[in-house]
Design a protein around this motif. Sequence first.
Motif, PDB file in Angstrom:
ATOM      1  N   HIS B 126      73.551 -88.482 -42.783  1.00 12.97           N
ATOM      2  CA  HIS B 126      72.332 -88.034 -42.091  1.00 12.97           C
ATOM      3  C   HIS B 126      71.685 -89.207 -41.364  1.00 12.97           C
ATOM      4  CE1 HIS B 126      69.134 -85.213 -41.328  1.00 12.97           C
ATOM      5  NE2 HIS B 126      68.243 -86.089 -41.736  1.00 12.97           N
ATOM      6  N   MET B 128      73.247 -91.728 -40.114  1.00 11.73           N
ATOM      7  CA  MET B 128      74.042 -92.019 -38.921  1.00 11.73           C
ATOM      8  C   MET B 128      73.731 -91.018 -37.818  1.00 11.73           C
ATOM      9  SD  MET B 128      75.630 -94.741 -38.934  1.00 11.73           S
ATOM     10  CE  MET B 128      74.587 -95.670 -40.041  1.00 11.73           C
ATOM     11  N   GLU B 129      73.483 -89.769 -38.194  1.00  7.42           N
ATOM     12  CA  GLU B 129      73.098 -88.797 -37.176  1.00  7.42           C
ATOM     13  C   GLU B 129      71.789 -89.216 -36.522  1.00  7.42           C
ATOM     14  OE1 GLU B 129      75.224 -84.966 -39.339  1.00  7.42           O
ATOM     15  OE2 GLU B 129      73.056 -85.027 -39.256  1.00  7.42           O
ATOM     16  N   ALA B 130      70.984 -89.953 -37.263  1.00  7.80           N
ATOM     17  CA  ALA B 130      69.697 -90.394 -36.731  1.00  7.80           C
ATOM     18  C   ALA B 130      69.787 -91.725 -35.997  1.00  7.80           C
ATOM     19  CB  ALA B 130      68.691 -90.510 -37.870  1.00  7.80           C
ATOM     20  N   PHE B 131      70.531 -92.692 -36.549  1.00  5.63           N
ATOM     21  CA  PHE B 131      70.449 -94.065 -36.050  1.00  5.63           C
ATOM     22  C   PHE B 131      71.545 -94.450 -35.052  1.00  5.63           C
ATOM     23  CE2 PHE B 131      68.244 -95.348 -40.282  1.00  5.63           C
ATOM     24  CZ  PHE B 131      67.057 -94.822 -39.812  1.00  5.63           C
ATOM     25  N   VAL B 132      72.503 -93.577 -34.814  1.00  5.64           N
ATOM     26  CA  VAL B 132      73.472 -93.900 -33.771  1.00  5.64           C
ATOM     27  C   VAL B 132      72.729 -93.926 -32.428  1.00  5.64           C
ATOM     28  CG1 VAL B 132      75.239 -92.746 -32.396  1.00  5.64           C
ATOM     29  CG2 VAL B 132      75.636 -93.160 -34.806  1.00  5.64           C
ATOM     30  N   HIS B 159      78.644 -82.515 -35.947  1.00  2.00           N
ATOM     31  CA  HIS B 159      77.266 -82.569 -35.449  1.00  2.00           C
ATOM     32  C   HIS B 159      77.214 -83.076 -34.016  1.00  2.00           C
ATOM     33  CE1 HIS B 159      72.965 -83.650 -35.358  1.00  2.00           C
ATOM     34  NE2 HIS B 159      73.370 -84.789 -34.838  1.00  2.00           N
TER      35      HIS B 159
END
Lengths: 418, 255
Positions: B126, B128-132, B159
């Motif tokens: 989760h 990584m979904e935010a911080f990429v 995602h």
Amino acid sequence: MSERLTEKLSILADAAKYDVSCSSSGSSRKNENKGLGNSKGVGICHAYTEDGRCVSLLKILLTNHCIFDCAYCVSRKSNDIKRAAFTVQEVVDLTINFYRRNYIEGLFLSSGIFKNADYTMERLVRIAKKLRHEHNFNGYIHLKAIPGASDELLKEAGLYADRLSVNVEMPTEQSLKLLAPDKNRKDMIAPMKYLKGAIEENREEKRLFKKAPLFAPAGQSTQMVIGATPENDMQILWMANQFYEKMKLKRVYYSGYVPISNDNRLPAIGTPVPMIRENRLYQADWLLRFYGFKVEEIVNYDNPLLDTDIDPKLSWALRNLHLFPLDINKADLSMIMRIPGIGVSSANKIVAARKFNKLSWDNLKKFGIAVNRARNFVTCQSDHFSFKDWMPQQIKERILQSGTSKYTPNFSPQLKLF
Amino acid sequence: MVTITYDGTFEGWLTVVFEVYEYKFADVEICKKELFQPNVFNKHRESQFDQQKFTRVWKGLAAKLSTSALSALYKTFLSEEKGIENVLLSYVQYTLNSKQSIERDYSNATVLKVAQTAKRVYRESHRMEAFVRFQLTADNLYYAICQPDFNVLPLIQKHFKERYADQRWLIYDSSRNYGIYYNLSVVENVVMSFDEQTNKGKNIEIITDEKEELYQRLWQQYFASVNIAARKNMKLHIQHMPKRYWKFLPEKHAF
């Protein structure tokens, strides 16, 4: 050109930041036809500012020009600040380009009122429409419903936005009159009522016809400023409860007042932001929404204020010691959730696991519950921490002594020198 | 004691599980091939991936566990924690030995460990979904580099595929040295030669799009402007955005 855009962004983001809602969850907008974006119910916080608040949406005002003069607002007419306004294209470009780089979940667009409510609302709707239709954008859009805007515009807004919100700003009508003489409460309640009806109607329609268009799939929310006016926690929470029950709001946000004005109707500049109180209000709000508490169990005429040194669930438990201790291996889920130190997911774990084995303190600790609070209210398969008949005050002391609250410095009457 | 080595994949590990039953090993230790250190006291067996064995174990598990428990098994595997293969083996044994599903028996140490590890891996995916953070290159590729704590790329590709269906993108895990690349129709695994120092791939075009810098600057400006100085709370800030992620976040690099 790019410098002007940067300046505009700094002015209009700065002016929008006091709106606390940043949620991007609860929608159900699927990416179809290879468009851009997907809102699948789980919100994502892409960054956190140094004040610890999450950044999920591009939260900006379309303009901070405003015909109103609300004392608590930075964009009030009489405030001598730089004014700016985005063009429709600028907002669209910023949203799309931030979204494509995975900076944000979508757009939260609000605005100062220029000319009149409908004129402003129409501009907001136009931006959302452009994003959805011309850019095939399925990210999250939160639009502010401008008090006094017509039903037709609200209806259109609901077709493009995932969430709509009308801020009631002040917990009571008197405070609103005092601080925002241009606004009136009726204008705020009217769009809320309209949206409630429209959302319910749409859900019904969706149930019958799967293809019916989405209407504000993430519902509506509102916000109250806390600590600018003398309302007590009971008034605030009862009001919030009304919104949840009568208006079916998804969220009520509490915004601790950040002093921004020398107006003598308001706390002076330099007064600390009431962060503990805000935190306790949110905890109480969670108890209402997820823990099955009734508002009068949390605050009532005998206890109109939330304790600042302990959380509202613990204060409730201390007032209701006759219900404890509970046997963790037998009590109902609804009661286990009411034990201080046990949250919803630990409660579920307990109820699932006890079907296999009688649970001991060792198990509970491993589940991650706050044992220092829970041990005063629970019995289980063990003779450690055996339950004693303490007085509420004794329990409170024991708990406060066994841990350190991050707010402790605030409770001490001593002046801090360094 | 028998040490069984395998290729390091989830399917390979399930093959090992099959062989544990097949050869009735009582006391085993499973270990990735590249981490294997011979030990005079242990027997050694090298396991080869076998589609049939893998499928049989997986089907056997699927008959006893819910989809969420199966996915928790996979997530736990992706944690790559030392010795996690053995924890998972005892989870599988406990599952196959019981009549009803044991996935919610949290009083059992193995079940709790799997639930908690799966949760940690989920949390990382989760994050990584935010911080990429993608950067746009001149040839219209959105690329991002990350170094997640666990091997979460397999968990996040769906995602990103759903979200950015109309743009080419590449997310590269520079600590595990592979990436996922979406070419507008499917997501595939890619490996690049990679420069540790600059965190840039040697064979990707790193000429960024002319607008890239502008949008990074605008984002930094936005990030600075939404902060309320009167509410400063660095502890909370760092708790939510741990420092190890800052390297790849443009907003944490002052302009």
